[in-house]
Motif scaffolding. Structure first.
Motif, PDB file in Angstrom:
ATOM      1  N   THR A 190      -0.367  -5.537  -1.467  1.00  0.00           N
ATOM      2  CA  THR A 190       0.012  -6.832  -0.782  1.00  0.00           C
ATOM      3  C   THR A 190       1.389  -6.663  -0.026  1.00  0.00           C
ATOM      4  N   ARG A 191       2.146  -5.603  -0.379  1.00  0.00           N
ATOM      5  CA  ARG A 191       3.448  -5.600   0.140  1.00  0.00           C
ATOM      6  C   ARG A 191       3.500  -4.750   1.507  1.00  0.00           C
ATOM      7  N   THR A 193       2.608  -3.119   5.406  1.00  0.00           N
ATOM      8  CA  THR A 193       2.202  -3.973   6.668  1.00  0.00           C
ATOM      9  C   THR A 193       0.882  -3.880   6.916  1.00  0.00           C
ATOM     10  N   TYR A 195      -1.674  -4.539   5.221  1.00  0.00           N
ATOM     11  CA  TYR A 195      -2.268  -5.561   4.533  1.00  0.00           C
ATOM     12  C   TYR A 195      -2.088  -6.965   5.165  1.00  0.00           C
ATOM     13  N   GLN A 196      -0.780  -7.079   5.529  1.00  0.00           N
ATOM     14  CA  GLN A 196      -0.224  -8.219   6.270  1.00  0.00           C
ATOM     15  C   GLN A 196      -1.063  -8.487   7.694  1.00  0.00           C
ATOM     16  N   ASN A 199      -4.552  -9.212   7.144  1.00  0.00           N
ATOM     17  CA  ASN A 199      -4.918 -10.654   6.618  1.00  0.00           C
ATOM     18  C   ASN A 199      -3.971 -11.627   7.336  1.00  0.00           C
ATOM     19  N   ASP A 200      -4.092 -11.492   8.766  1.00  0.00           N
ATOM     20  CA  ASP A 200      -2.973 -12.427   9.462  1.00  0.00           C
ATOM     21  C   ASP A 200      -3.362 -14.127   9.348  1.00  0.00           C
ATOM     22  N   HIS A 250      -4.496 -15.130  -3.544  1.00  0.00           N
ATOM     23  CA  HIS A 250      -4.204 -15.921  -2.236  1.00  0.00           C
ATOM     24  C   HIS A 250      -4.192 -17.279  -2.625  1.00  0.00           C
ATOM     25  N   HIS A 262       3.777 -15.126  -0.538  1.00  0.00           N
ATOM     26  CA  HIS A 262       2.788 -14.092  -0.689  1.00  0.00           C
ATOM     27  C   HIS A 262       3.423 -12.623  -0.892  1.00  0.00           C
ATOM     28  N   VAL A 263       4.608 -12.372  -0.374  1.00  0.00           N
ATOM     29  CA  VAL A 263       5.095 -10.795  -0.334  1.00  0.00           C
ATOM     30  C   VAL A 263       5.841 -10.814  -1.907  1.00  0.00           C
TER      31      VAL A 263
END
Length: 437
Positions: A190-191, A193, A195-196, A199-200, A250, A262-263
């Protein structure tokens, strides 16, 4: 006959150096064990493992309770063995058939259970194992309520139970931690890029097209019968897949922390602490569980064939619990769809107490506690009977008895510790507030 039987000496006929050596060894072992326990408690406190420290203290108190029970047996051995009951009452609810008892009695008299004789200075012969209380009961044409030798065997069972209680606590925590170890890689993901980007939070999708939706929103999700069938088998294969972990993560963060966390927030560490809190409950032995353990001893009666049904009770309970937890996750997915076909970003689960039996989330944890202790109790009883009476005793009239009890014991321990308990920590903690962390 007196010459053929072994003699036992009292302490007044025993060298003082022998008594001193035995006492020294016992005291030394006790001091070492006490020091090791102190070091473990100190290490847990230093690592700020408050829940584990409390669980450790509870285990110590349970072992002390077993020791106190053993002490009461020692003090009450003579009074209990002096209680006489009629032969008709004593002939009921035996674990062995009458033919087996006759054979065991004959073998017992010809081997290690013979009456030991001791010669005193006046050359008079007195019995050691056959106490005066037995003679008093025999004079009344009655039998002892529980013989002194039977109480001695109970002493051994209490010791075996204490050992198995500690072992199952260690195995439970070790297997649960092993299961959760793979979740750490998902947390680190989840840390990244990637993943980010995948999961926009501004991305719109149909709920059924998300990874979570494809796993839980199917035709069988709306049929209670099919839902329970599918969830029953899911607990054996990928009981906690990555998509469920990330979705529940989440939901927890959005409900209690906000999207900006989240991060930064380490959900894996939070679940580990939650598991330690659950472990503190699991290792406890409530009066209800003790009562059920007594019923278990009562059920080992000839003709009841308890080996065919008793080991399966904890198995059925833990399978129902595991299935229920899977059903709860799927129902949380159905609630997402009920709020709208289109979702923004990651599907947002909203757990509630109404998803649990009787709206009591803690009930599942108590059932896990019951299953784990009963499983350890049955394995301890099996080990004790094998040690005391051998594999061919009336407690194991059929070889299937030993096979069923061992296989069920191992299976239940793995299901409970490796699958159900970590899943419980994940599902129930999503609905809790961060204050418990």
């Amino acid at each position: 006959m007196a010459g053929k039987l072994s003699k036992e000496r009292s302490l007044e006929e025993t060298p003082t150096w022998a008594v001193a050596i035995v006492c020294f060894v016992l005291v030394l072992i006790s001091i070492i064990i006490e020091h090791v326990i102190h070091l473990i408690g100190k290490w847990l406190a230093k690592r700020h493992k408050r829940a584990l420290f409390e669980a450790f203290e509870k285990i110590k108190s349970e072992v002390m309770l077993l020791g106190f029970i053993s002490l009461l047996l020692t003090v009450g051995q003579t009074p209990i063995s002096k209680i006489c009951i009629s032969k008709a009452v004593a002939a009921t609810w035996h674990p062995c058939k009458k033919k087996q008892e006759s054979k065991l009695s004959h073998d017992y008299d010809n081997s290690h259970r013979r009456l030991l004789l001791v010669s005193d200075p006046g050359e008079s012969i007195r019995r050691v194992l056959a106490s005066a209380s037995d003679d008093k009961c025999a004079a009344k044409d009655k039998v002892a309520f529980v013989s002194a030798y039977g109480i001695h065997q109970l002493h051994i069972f209490i010791f075996v139970l204490a050992v198995f209680h500690v072992l199952y606590c260690i195995i439970t925590l070790a297997l649960s931690r092993t299961k959760m170890r793979k979740w750490k890689a998902w947390e680190m993901e989840t840390r990244t890029t990637d993943y980010q980007f995948s999961n926009d939070p501004e991305r719109f999708r149909f709920a059924r097209d998300t990874s979570f939706g494809r796993r839980h929103l199917n035709f069988w999700s709306h049929c209670p019968f099919l839902l329970w069938i599918v969830c029953f088998f899911r607990q054996f294969v990928r009981s906690v897949p990555k998509v469920d972990y990330l979705t529940l993560r989440h939901g927890f963060i959005m409900a209690h922390l906000g999207p900006q966390s989240h991060v930064k927030f380490n959900f894996h560490e939070y679940i580990k602490r939650a598991l330690e809190g659950d472990f503190k409950v699991v290792v406890g032995i409530s009066p209800t569980i003790w009562f059920c353990a007594v019923l278990f001893l009562l059920s080992n009666t000839n003709g009841w064939k308890s080996y065919l049904w008793l080991p399966f009770i904890p198995l059925i309970i833990i399978l129902l619990v595991g299935t229920k937890l899977q059903v709860i996750i799927t129902k949380m997915g159905l609630r997402i769809q009920e709020r709208g076909e289109v979702v923004k970003g990651t599907p947002l689960v909203q757990p509630g107490d109404d998803l649990f039996w009787f709206k009591q989330p803690r009930l599942i944890l108590y059932l896990i506690n019951f299953v784990l202790f009963q499983n350890a109790f049955q394995l301890a009883f099996l080990a004790w009977t094998l040690y005391e009476f051998g594999i061919k005793s009336c407690f194991h009239e059929n070889s299937e008895d030993v096979i069923i009890r061992i296989s069920m014991g191992v299976l239940i321990q793995i299901l409970c510790s490796y699958m159900t308990l970590p899943l419980h920590a994940l599902v129930t903690q999503v609905r809790n507030k961060l204050a418990s962390c």
